[in-house]
Write an enzyme that holds these catalytic residues in place. Structure first.
Site, PDB file in Angstrom:
ATOM      1  N   SER A  71       0.860  -1.182   0.000  1.00  0.00           N
ATOM      2  CA  SER A  71       0.000   0.000   0.000  1.00  0.00           C
ATOM      3  C   SER A  71       0.889   1.221   0.000  1.00  0.00           C
ATOM      4  O   SER A  71       2.062   1.156   0.395  1.00  0.00           O
ATOM      5  CB  SER A  71      -0.879   0.007   1.258  1.00  0.00           C
ATOM      6  OG  SER A  71      -1.481   1.272   1.470  1.00  0.00           O
ATOM      7  N   TYR A 120      -2.559  -0.423  10.559  1.00  0.00           N
ATOM      8  CA  TYR A 120      -2.529  -0.776   9.135  1.00  0.00           C
ATOM      9  C   TYR A 120      -1.213  -0.355   8.496  1.00  0.00           C
ATOM     10  O   TYR A 120      -0.583  -1.128   7.765  1.00  0.00           O
ATOM     11  CB  TYR A 120      -3.707  -0.109   8.417  1.00  0.00           C
ATOM     12  CG  TYR A 120      -3.722  -0.350   6.927  1.00  0.00           C
ATOM     13  CD1 TYR A 120      -4.104  -1.588   6.411  1.00  0.00           C
ATOM     14  CD2 TYR A 120      -3.346   0.658   6.037  1.00  0.00           C
ATOM     15  CE1 TYR A 120      -4.106  -1.812   5.037  1.00  0.00           C
ATOM     16  CE2 TYR A 120      -3.351   0.438   4.668  1.00  0.00           C
ATOM     17  CZ  TYR A 120      -3.730  -0.793   4.171  1.00  0.00           C
ATOM     18  OH  TYR A 120      -3.738  -1.011   2.820  1.00  0.00           O
TER      19      TYR A 120
END
Length: 248
Positions: A139, A153
């Protein structure tokens, strides 16, 4: 662009979002794709949209037995594994003080430990073949903190980028390539199914117009499978975002 005709590809998290788009894109390029996820009905729906041969495997990547089954069923059907896409994952949104130890462990179980362990099962197969590609879907949050209230995250995706860097060095000279794909915000159900989705909803609505589509992300990843760079940005938006924020 790499010739994907008759390549054998495993895509985890293939029932929706980026994984589903990748499965269809690989198939459209001539690959045979093993679609892996927990939701069998959705997998069959994606499979029906694929133009080449597919294998639907209902599995939970955090299960050791299921990981063995993913590899064994793929080998039983096609005899080799050319590309592994570690795409399955989850998000988490909220103040860090509201998270528990179990929340962190659950997140790292699916975002880090499961892809690491699945990769370990695939490496001997690829080494025997003398070739292969391991694509870890990280990501933009694996490179910098792209928002507040996403520390768990971000930590998990930084771990995947770090794993990819170390793995690439360990596999140098084996014929196995490692890529860490770092998508920008992508418009998928990820934002509605992750822990903290209700809290995140107002933020998502404000930023949705800036999000990439999963099809565009999938196309960008496949276009860069031959890249000599370890970290690839599927879209220009992700690359520009990183350049602006990399020192933060």
């Amino acid at each position: 662009m790499i010739n994907l005709q008759d390549q054998i590809v495993i895509v985890t998290g293939a029932s929706s979002g980026i994984g589903a788009s990748l499965a269809k894109s690989f198939s459209g390029a001539g690959s045979k794709v093993a679609l892996v996820a927990r939701r069998k009905e959705k997998l069959f729906a994606i499979s029906s949209c694929c133009s080449c041969e597919t294998l639907v495997i209902k599995a939970d990547v955090i299960s050791e037995n299921d990981r063995f089954r993913i590899v064994n069923e793929t080998l039983r059907k096609w005899g080799r594994i050319d590309i592994l896409v570690n795409n399955a994952g989850m998000g988490m949104y909220g103040d860090i003080m509201g998270t528990t130890e179990q929340d962190w462990r659950n997140l790292f179980e699916i975002n880090v430990f499961a892809p690491v362990m699945l990769t370990k099962l695939v490496i001997p197969v690829m080494k025997k073949q003398g070739s292969g590609i391991i694509v870890n879907i990280a990501s933009i949050g694996g490179l910098y903190a792209h928002a507040d209230k996403v520390a768990p995250y971000v930590a998990s995706k930084h771990a995947m980028v770090g794993f990819s860097r170390g793995l690439a060095k360990d596999l140098a000279g084996t014929g196995i390539k490692v890529l860490a794909a770092c998508p920008h915000l992508t418009d998928t159900e990820f934002f509605s199914t992750s822990p903290g989705a209700d809290l995140m909803a107002p933020v998502v609505e404000k930023t949705r117009k800036y999000m990439d589509s999963p099809d565009k992300v999938a196309e960008g990843i496949i276009d860069q499978l031959e890249s000599q760079r370890l970290i690839v940005f599927p879209t220009e938006q992700g690359a520009r975002s990183y350049e602006k924020q990399r020192d933060i």
